[in-house]
Design a protein around this motif. Sequence first.
Motif, PDB file in Angstrom:
ATOM      1  N   LEU A  29       0.818  -1.220  -0.132  1.00  0.00           N
ATOM      2  CA  LEU A  29      -0.008   0.085  -0.132  1.00  0.00           C
ATOM      3  C   LEU A  29       0.710   1.388  -0.031  1.00  0.00           C
ATOM      4  CD1 LEU A  29      -2.862  -0.872   2.463  1.00  0.00           C
ATOM      5  CD2 LEU A  29      -2.942  -1.046  -0.012  1.00  0.00           C
ATOM      6  N   MET A  30       2.090   1.080   0.809  1.00  0.00           N
ATOM      7  CA  MET A  30       2.800   2.363   0.543  1.00  0.00           C
ATOM      8  C   MET A  30       3.617   2.707  -0.757  1.00  0.00           C
ATOM      9  SD  MET A  30       4.547   2.029   4.252  1.00  0.00           S
ATOM     10  CE  MET A  30       5.929   3.214   4.014  1.00  0.00           C
ATOM     11  N   GLY A  31       3.794   1.568  -1.241  1.00  0.00           N
ATOM     12  CA  GLY A  31       4.403   1.555  -2.948  1.00  0.00           C
ATOM     13  C   GLY A  31       3.542   2.126  -3.631  1.00  0.00           C
ATOM     14  N   VAL A  32       1.987   1.874  -3.656  1.00  0.00           N
ATOM     15  CA  VAL A  32       1.110   2.329  -4.473  1.00  0.00           C
ATOM     16  C   VAL A  32       0.741   3.704  -4.173  1.00  0.00           C
ATOM     17  CG1 VAL A  32      -1.263   2.448  -4.879  1.00  0.00           C
ATOM     18  CG2 VAL A  32      -0.307   0.162  -4.635  1.00  0.00           C
ATOM     19  N   LEU A  33       0.712   4.214  -2.803  1.00  0.00           N
ATOM     20  CA  LEU A  33       0.530   5.682  -2.699  1.00  0.00           C
ATOM     21  C   LEU A  33       1.939   6.292  -3.327  1.00  0.00           C
ATOM     22  CD1 LEU A  33      -0.916   5.632   0.908  1.00  0.00           C
ATOM     23  CD2 LEU A  33      -1.873   6.267  -0.982  1.00  0.00           C
ATOM     24  N   LEU A  34       3.306   6.012  -2.960  1.00  0.00           N
ATOM     25  CA  LEU A  34       4.087   6.688  -3.643  1.00  0.00           C
ATOM     26  C   LEU A  34       4.013   6.743  -5.212  1.00  0.00           C
ATOM     27  CD1 LEU A  34       6.976   5.269  -1.297  1.00  0.00           C
ATOM     28  CD2 LEU A  34       6.183   7.630  -1.449  1.00  0.00           C
ATOM     29  N   SER A  35       3.743   5.528  -5.672  1.00  0.00           N
ATOM     30  CA  SER A  35       3.709   5.637  -7.268  1.00  0.00           C
ATOM     31  C   SER A  35       2.662   6.653  -7.590  1.00  0.00           C
ATOM     32  CB  SER A  35       3.452   4.251  -7.737  1.00  0.00           C
ATOM     33  OG  SER A  35       2.283   3.972  -7.447  1.00  0.00           O
ATOM     34  N   LEU A  36       1.684   7.044  -6.931  1.00  0.00           N
ATOM     35  CA  LEU A  36       0.707   8.084  -7.419  1.00  0.00           C
ATOM     36  C   LEU A  36       1.432   9.249  -7.031  1.00  0.00           C
ATOM     37  CD1 LEU A  36      -2.637   6.649  -5.864  1.00  0.00           C
ATOM     38  CD2 LEU A  36      -1.817   6.682  -8.395  1.00  0.00           C
TER      39      LEU A  36
END
Length: 119
Positions: A29-36
């Motif tokens: 979930l942290m990776g998804v947020l950072l990619s956004l």
Amino acid sequence: MACVAGMDRLKKGRQAGYSLWELALVLFLMGVLLSLVVPHFSSSSYYVRQQVDLANKQRIEGAAQIYRLDVGNFPVHVSDLVYLPTGISGWRGPYLKEIPINPFNSAQSYQIDALGQVK
């Protein structure tokens, strides 16, 4: 009630903590947020560089116009706006405090054409 369940877990010989799946889910979930979020910051960085480049060109062209009024022709190099060129009379500079640095490529310097325009 939650404390009692935690105590029961410790009494049975199991350690309290997070499982591997819970940690993997949080990292995902942290990776998804950072990619956004990251593309937004990189595009604003490019915009800032564009604005700095435009401001540098306008400063150089303005200084070149004043140089032309004093000397009679446009400078050959941007450094002529900062340092007294040899063999030039009427120079009242420096017209710039320092030579502006190209924000896109610091190794590449600005060039002035015969009409005082920056390339």
